[in-house]
Design an enzyme around this catalytic site. Structure first.
Site, mmCIF file in Angstrom:
data_model
loop_
_atom_site.group_PDB
_atom_site.id
_atom_site.type_symbol
_atom_site.label_atom_id
_atom_site.label_comp_id
_atom_site.label_asym_id
_atom_site.label_seq_id
_atom_site.Cartn_x
_atom_site.Cartn_y
_atom_site.Cartn_z
ATOM 1 N N GLU A 71 -1.958 -9.174 3.239
ATOM 2 C CA GLU A 71 -1.825 -9.805 4.467
ATOM 3 C C GLU A 71 -3.185 -10.228 5.105
ATOM 4 O OE1 GLU A 71 -1.837 -5.394 5.461
ATOM 5 O OE2 GLU A 71 -0.929 -6.974 4.041
ATOM 6 N N HIS B 228 -3.642 -5.081 0.267
ATOM 7 C CA HIS B 228 -3.053 -5.713 1.470
ATOM 8 C C HIS B 228 -3.337 -7.070 1.568
ATOM 9 C CE1 HIS B 228 -2.859 -1.765 3.727
ATOM 10 N NE2 HIS B 228 -3.835 -1.522 2.985
ATOM 11 N N CYS C 77 0.922 -1.051 0.005
ATOM 12 C CA CYS C 77 -0.035 0.114 -0.059
ATOM 13 C C CYS C 77 0.776 1.384 -0.011
ATOM 14 C CB CYS C 77 -1.032 0.136 1.192
ATOM 15 S SG CYS C 77 -2.233 1.108 1.013
#
EC number: 6.3.4.2
Length: 596
Positions: free
Chosen positions: A532, A530, A403
């Protein structure tokens, strides 16, 4: 056997942050391993509508769901443990409930009645829970059978009172055999005597009973295993059988918690108490958890990643990022060492004011095997992040920018390779002559704020020889979750590509740059999304897996093998497990066709 929904309410006593989220996730995990379909709801008693406006210091990271819901980080635990996909309505806040009741009142739905906490607010809470519990979460349109509800905060808090009252009524509405309460409490052990103290637990159970809820299981958080005498004391004073007192002591990894609960008979208790059909066959899913935790205890080789951010004092600020790194490290049989670096300490200003901090930060950065610059908002510390990125690029250190991390990598390259000394994001320098990152709002009419690009979006790979594309199993596109306002300026794209800085992934329209890679570098990757948020213990996120492989010097051999890990890196190797081969084959990493 009734096909009624089973509700398990998890409450907490003594202190907040006691681990209710992990315990709720673990209860869900052991039930799911029995073949039941499980969903989860998190209740936060704060008045904010959602977690979107929180500072990471306030409540840890903001977790983003497929539908763009910005929610509490506990929902990240549920998704990772249970491998499910939740929606924004799985996070219930006081603000959301009051907003819905006030909207009804304004519309005249209550026909002029006085609107009160009981029954209107409490009814709204119960209706919300019943409705949300039925929403499928496994990607197949099948309704869940069990709903684990975690009530945030501590029993007795003034703000959680309406929720406790709602569940007091709820237990009678859905009948006793469909509702049970797990109370998580702290057993302190003062260092002076080393004695385990039960008084706080007695008080918190008494308080819960006074509010009309009776705990079925008391889960005791303690640093060492509960002594029998302590267990019996809790049983006697808290009006439960000794087998209803469960010890959840500190363990080497959170993957051990489901096994800890399973060993103490939690599944058989819940199946009797809630009259649930439970398969007795061997549970493959728990075998995986056991192998995972065995492996994480036995890792010898180490790999260090420098996490360069601005919220490094509070590790919950980067909860999903750390988990994604852990999943990847476990996949390649390395122990993970995260070096937290406050990016502001890398800036020349710190050298003047606090030289020791400056040198310590640079020493950490230079000694790490890989560098990660995660997302963030605001200008503080951005120059330090750019310094770290510059170092990673020049020294050919494996680098992942997520990001804001990707956007700053674009700024750094613009400044140092294209000679645009003022290259910047308009977020930080609206007057820059070279705005390489600009505000490209995504308007969502009818939604508050409405300018964030939030939730699951598709990224198309523009080239077949991208490292990240190979890591994703040579997928043509991936779907990952976003949370940002600013984008790389598409008008300046060609200047970068001429110098070997490639935009290998773009959105469906080709306007937004989603993935960057640098030619002639072992691993220099930036992603606008993102990744994750969709990483799982047995299915690590490909961008993070790439970073760990590169940091451990294994990336090239992994790519040459067609993105398959060597047998030594697989689960159930070296774990001393006696599980049959058929189960072991299931533990291999599947090729990631879609972003799982």
């Amino acid at each position: 056997m009734s096909t009624m929904m089973k509700y398990i309410l998890v409450t907490g006593g003594v202190i907040s942050g006691i681990g209710k989220g992990i315990i709720a996730s673990s209860v869900g995990t052991i039930l799911k391993s029995c073949g039941l379909r499980v969903t989860a709801i998190k209740i936060d008693p704060y008045i904010n509508i959602d977690a979107g406006t929180f500072s990471p210091y306030e409540h840890g990271e903001v977790f983003v769901l497929d539908d763009g819901g910005e929610v509490d980080l506990d929902l990240g635990n549920y998704e990772r443990f249970l491998d499910i996909r939740l929606t924004r309505d799985n996070n219930l806040t006081t603000g959301k409930i009051y907003q819905s009741v006030i909207n009804k009142e304004r519309r005249g739905d209550y026909l002029g009645k006085t609107v009160q906490v009981v029954p209107h607010i409490t009814d709204a809470i119960q209706e919300w829970v019943v409705k949300q519990a039925k929403v499928p979460v496994d990607g197949d349109e099948v309704e869940p059978q069990v709903c684990v509800i975690e009530l945030g905060g501590t029993v007795g808090d003034i703000e959680s009172m309406p929720f406790v009252e709602a569940f007091r009524q709820f237990q009678f509405k859905v009948k006793r055999e469909n509702f049970c309460n797990i109370h998580v409490s702290l057993i302190p052990q003062p260092s002076a005597t080393g004695e385990q103290k039960t008084k706080p637990t007695q008080n918190s159970v008494r308080e819960l009973r006074g509010l009309g809820l009776s705990p079925d299981l008391i889960m005791c958080r303690c640093s060492t295993a509960l002594e029998n005498s302590v267990k019996e004391k809790i049983s006697m004073f808290c009006h439960v059988e000794p087998q209803q007192v469960i010890c959840v002591h500190d363990v080497s990894s959170i993957y051990r918690v489901p096994l800890l609960l399973e060993d103490q008979g939690v599944v058989s208790y819940l199946s009797r108490r809630l009259n649930m059909p439970i398969e007795t066959k061997s549970r493959t899913m728990l075998t995986k958890w056991k192998e995972m935790s065995d492996r994480s205890d036995r890792l010898l080789e180490q790999c260090s990643i420098a996490l360069v951010g601005k919220y490094t004092k509070f590790s919950d600020s980067y909860a999903s990022v750390i988990k994604a790194l852990e999943h990847s490290a476990l996949a390649i049989s390395h122990k993970l060492e995260v070096k937290y670096i406050d990016s502001a300490n890398l800036e020349p200003g710190t050298l003047q004011e606090e030289p020791v901090k400056y040198h310590e930060a640079w020493q950490k950065l230079c000694s790490a095997d890989g560098i990660l610059v995660p997302g963030g908002f605001g200008v503080r510390g951005t120059e330090g992040k750019i310094q770290a990125i510059s170092w990673a690029r020049k020294q050919k250190k494996p680098f992942l920018g997520v990001c804001l991390g990707m956007q700053l990598a674009v700024c750094e390259f613009g400044r140092n390779k294209l000679g645009w000394t003022d290259a910047n994001s308009t977020e930080f320098d609206p007057e820059s002559k070279h705005p390489v990152v600009i505000d490209m709002p995504e308007h969502n009419p009818g939604q508050m704020g409405g300018t964030m690009r939030l939730g699951k979006r598709r990224t198309i790979f523009k080239t077949s020889n991208s490292v990240l594309r190979k890591l994703y199993g040579d997928a043509e596109y991936v779907e990952e979750r976003h949370r940002h306002r600013f984008e790389v300026n598409p008008e300046l794209k060609s200047h970068f590509e001429d110098k070997g800085f490639r935009f290998v992934g773009q959105d469906v329209e080709g306007e937004r740059m989603e993935v960057i890679e640098l030619d002639d570098h072992p691993y220099f990757v930036g992603v606008q999304y993102h990744p994750e948020f969709t990483s799982r213990p047995i299915k690590p996120s490909p961008p993070y897996l790439g970073l760990l492989l590169a940091a451990a010097g294994k990336l090239q051999s992994y790519l040459q093998k067609g993105c398959r890990l060597s047998p030594r890196d697989m689960y159930s190797d070296r774990s001393g497990s006696s599980s049959p081969d058929s189960e072991i084959s299931e533990l291999k990493f599947p090729p990631v066709a879609d972003s799982v």
